[in-house]
Design an enzyme around this catalytic site. Sequence first.
Site, PDB file in Angstrom:
ATOM      1  N   ASP A 139       0.868  -1.177   0.000  1.00  0.00           N
ATOM      2  CA  ASP A 139       0.000   0.000   0.000  1.00  0.00           C
ATOM      3  C   ASP A 139       0.904   1.226   0.000  1.00  0.00           C
ATOM      4  O   ASP A 139       1.775   1.354   0.864  1.00  0.00           O
ATOM      5  CB  ASP A 139      -0.911   0.013   1.236  1.00  0.00           C
ATOM      6  N   ASN A 156      -8.207   7.879   9.120  1.00  0.00           N
ATOM      7  CA  ASN A 156      -8.231   6.417   9.025  1.00  0.00           C
ATOM      8  C   ASN A 156      -8.552   5.748  10.362  1.00  0.00           C
ATOM      9  O   ASN A 156      -8.945   4.574  10.393  1.00  0.00           O
ATOM     10  CB  ASN A 156      -6.881   5.873   8.535  1.00  0.00           C
ATOM     11  N   CYS A 216     -22.493  21.588 -20.364  1.00  0.00           N
ATOM     12  CA  CYS A 216     -23.207  22.866 -20.289  1.00  0.00           C
ATOM     13  C   CYS A 216     -23.802  23.098 -18.903  1.00  0.00           C
ATOM     14  O   CYS A 216     -23.904  24.237 -18.444  1.00  0.00           O
ATOM     15  CB  CYS A 216     -24.291  22.929 -21.357  1.00  0.00           C
TER      16      CYS A 216
END
Length: 1182
Positions: free
Chosen positions: A627, A635, A755
């Site tokens: 990781d 966390n 848009c």
Amino acid sequence: MEASEPVATPQGEEASCSSWGAGSTNTNLPIVSAESVEIDDALYRCLLILCLITMVGTSNTVLSGGGKGEQPHFVLDVHWKTFILPWWSDGFQDTDFGEIQELIDTIPEELTENDLMEMSTSKTVPGDVEEDEEALQENRLTFDNVAEEFCLFKTAFDFLYDMDSICDTGTETKANCGRRIELHYSIQYDPLSLIIGETAYQLLNTTKNLVLAGIKALTIHDTEKCQTWDLGTNFFLCEDDVVNMRNRAEAVLQHIAELNPYVHVTSSSVPLNETTDLSFLDKYQCVVLTEIKLPLQKKINNFCHSHCPPIKFISADIHGIWSRLFCDFGDEFEVSDTTGEEPKEIFISNITQANPGIVTCLENHPHKLETGQFLTFREVNGMTGLNGSTQQITVVSPFSFSIGDTTELEPYLHGGIAVQVKTPKTFCFEPLETQIKHPKCLIADFSKPEAPLQIHTAMLALDQFQENCSRKPNIGCQQDSEELLKLATSISETLKEKPEVNADIVHWLSWTAQGFLPPLAAAVGGVASQEVLKAVTGKFSPLCQWLYIEAADIVESLDKPEREQFLPRGDRYDALRACIGDTLCQKLQKLNIFLVGCGAIGCEMLKNFALLGVGTSKEKGMVTVTDPDLIEKSNLNRQFLFRPHHIQKPKSYTAADATLKINPQLKIDAHLNKVCPATEAIYNDEFYTKQDIIITALDNVEARRYVDSRCLANLRPLLDSGTMGTKGHTEVIVPHLTESYNSHRDPPEEEIPFCTLKSFPAAIEHTIQWARDKFESSFSHKPSLFNKFWQTYPSAEEVLQKIQTGHSLEGCFQVIKLLSRRPRSWSQCVELARLKFEKYFNHKALQLLHCFPLDTRLKDGSLFWQSPKRPPSPIKFDLNEPLHFSFLLNAAKLYAAVYCIPFREEDLSADALLNILSEVKIQEFKPSNKVVQTDETARKPDHVPISSEDERNAVFQLEKAISSNKATTSDLQVAVLSFEKDDDRNGHIDFITAASNLRAKMYSIEPADRFKTKRIAGKIIPAIATSTAAVSGLVALEMIKVAGDYPFEAYKNCFLNLAIPIIVFTETSEVKRTEIRNGISFTIWDRWTIHGKEDFTLLDFINAVKEKYGIEPTMVVQGVKMLYVPVMPGHAKRLKLTMHKLVKPSTEKKYVDLTVSFAPDTDGEEDLPGPPVRYYFSHDTD
């Protein structure tokens, strides 16, 4: 000043983190009534609490009262650990935590006595105070105590503030505070069982999840001493606890307290039996039992059910590979929100004037409502009588629904939004004694709808067996199994449904009842702890009333198991061995596992590995975890292996160290790498082929797809899972048996039209995404292009010369524009921010209204400005407006960061900014001829055309910069900001919040607080400890099956939503076989191989495939590159080229994967697909 370490105290004492003592209570303290207090806002409430602590200086103060003109609605401790809780009580739903944080941040770290005096006298606190000077003096703290405790308060607030900002557990966690829960855990289950009764594991799993969720107070009860057996089920015990024969509750108390220092945790080991006076339960809101004998369960349940108000009762039992969960929340239990989903908003296109009136949604926008739901209306034009009203609806079609009589209302004109109203729902529960005879069960596996009642019968028989014999059935004992079957047959006749007794269930229950399966406990513990949170919060639908989860697939696939395989051997794996046998235990110990990700699910998986003994064999076995992330404060509320002192340390290293404390025998290799194409040199084919199972604990689909492709290429099993709040899923992918993750694709997420983002936002999500885009464009994308351009063209003089000689340099006009406007001082950063304010929130609105005046009509005669289009209102800048100030300040700070411009703290004051702004000239708005995009299908243009005037202006600006010496080498480099949501000091989220809410104000859209903005802008996936624990347990169960090489029928995928609740087990998707012709077929797991050599040509390759597999390829593709397509011009010549020349492999590449297809049987049809063909560049590789 560092906060005190949490102290866990045994036997009825509270685990305290405060120097004020272990939660002692003094009833003679002064009572402050806030009934008459003039409270203007949440900020003053915060200050009031701070003043109370400072002035009174007592360890416990009772604060009772409500808001302005309200009745008192809470009574809570104002102990340092709990005085923050009133903000999370029912009268504080609208508290702006951002303002509270700002207030706290203004208070210096090192408090002086003058600071405290000023705090306590800065606002008068009217109201009655019962004077008791003697008690006050007796309990008054010294100044040092108060200062220290205030620093601890700041730490506590940071923790809770961040918990709420990161995940969607905010409402749940807030409501949990102020509740007290008693958790009993029983004798037979060790730290792997999940609830609380008399099993250490059941206790521990549920307790862990509840403490992480933020329960106010919790008591754990266990009378048993630690044994070796417990080490395989209790992840907080160690060998010293066994050697010293410590009480299990006392042994784990310290570790539980460390999970969340703001939860009061106590332990008890007082004997609990059928003669115990249960009045001690009066103070608890919820009682959870695990592995308690049934007669005592009934007695406690009767007490809880008849109590006024009812004490919520939950019972959980795990016997080997079987589990049951029971809930009783009283005769009438009201739930405020049954699903936890965001209320739906429906844009209206028409409402009929009829009885009933029919409401039609906008085209292509289904309402997704259900009959009986309630909606409230707003912004309806014409039929204004509907605005503010609440109507019950009946669904007519996916795009329409009926409401009440609208004939008396004015005709509908246009616009309008219908918003779903959450209505309370009452659930009725029956006591345990009644439910035993006529159980209401949640069916988890619809392929076996009869199973819950059959397991119910078998487990009642086990209860009776234990009553009769004072023990559980012996492992593999035929006599005990037969006795259990007789009892089950007898009990079946007493039940209302009289279910058929399943002899196999009874047999395996008898065989494994003495064991304990940690992953099953983790799964049940996740569900049980969520039920506890429902019990104390009234949020989400409760379980009504039984749930049975089993792991029978694990034993049913065993071929003639031998009793000796299941008998205890005196080690930490005895409980596991009694469930799955020693052979399977050894297979687990020899596993090589690659765990990708070490977040919430990753931490839970590592715990499961440690308890199962994965990777502990001396011969073979290893857990590799990777990781790249560091531990953030956010966390800590769900990734239970991490503590506050781990913040900013690598997740993988920290989790590996914590896992070794659970099981020192584990072999674990922690990495900091991302698993992606860039790291294929590390995680190459050789690495994957050494792994027995790959397990993903990832938070995004792209990463999952990549890992799946690597598993597919290397024929490795993959176990995938994920959560989103209370929802979760697990998926099993086994070579040659199942489809892969990439075999199915979810529908793409609906994108916001360009848009809509640019000109016509209709919801707060639109303005947040717009603000996020502005951040990326201004502080990341444009600076990055600026740097890349000047790396390509090192000098401004060279660029000027090339432009003047007619060269086209991509991006040069944008870069020159940035260079010419580059701020060179703090005041210029402020000026630039002020100009941006005018452009975004004033001129943009005026331009739109210039292009489309309010009375503009479409071709069909309808108004242009009608729902969902909202006409903008220009905003006039006012530094005294907090939102304006925030945008200006944070935008200026970010520009200063990009252009490396220093500033001082005093430069950030309102007076300093006002002085700078007094010199800034704001140009009046002049309408332009730009075309405003209104087509919702149009995409953002890749390139904006450059006019000749723009070119001339760019040349002029560059010449000016060169002549004024503002195009030096240092001027041609800027800093690129990477968006970081978790660093509150960098101003990223503050800028986006201010920009989004200003745009929302401009378009009359309800603004969002900082937390919601952070969640949407940061694309945060909500994660809570309950669902991650449940999901990881289910994954670990499937891992056991994969390790045992089980058949296809044994594997199960799962989808769950603990809020509803629903748990659904399904069979995995069986791999599909594709027929080519003449009996030749393949699956996604098949791979043909061809070995070549240096002079091997494309024709040689085609002939080799034909010779080896009996079919001739007609097309060869490498990824997206077409190597050979007969109809393509010049491709016939490629047949003579070598494969090396066509593929161009790198020197270390030994093979290439190619895709081939074959001629169809009939002309005109599509080519027939073939399997991947792995071409090796030489004969000596494989």
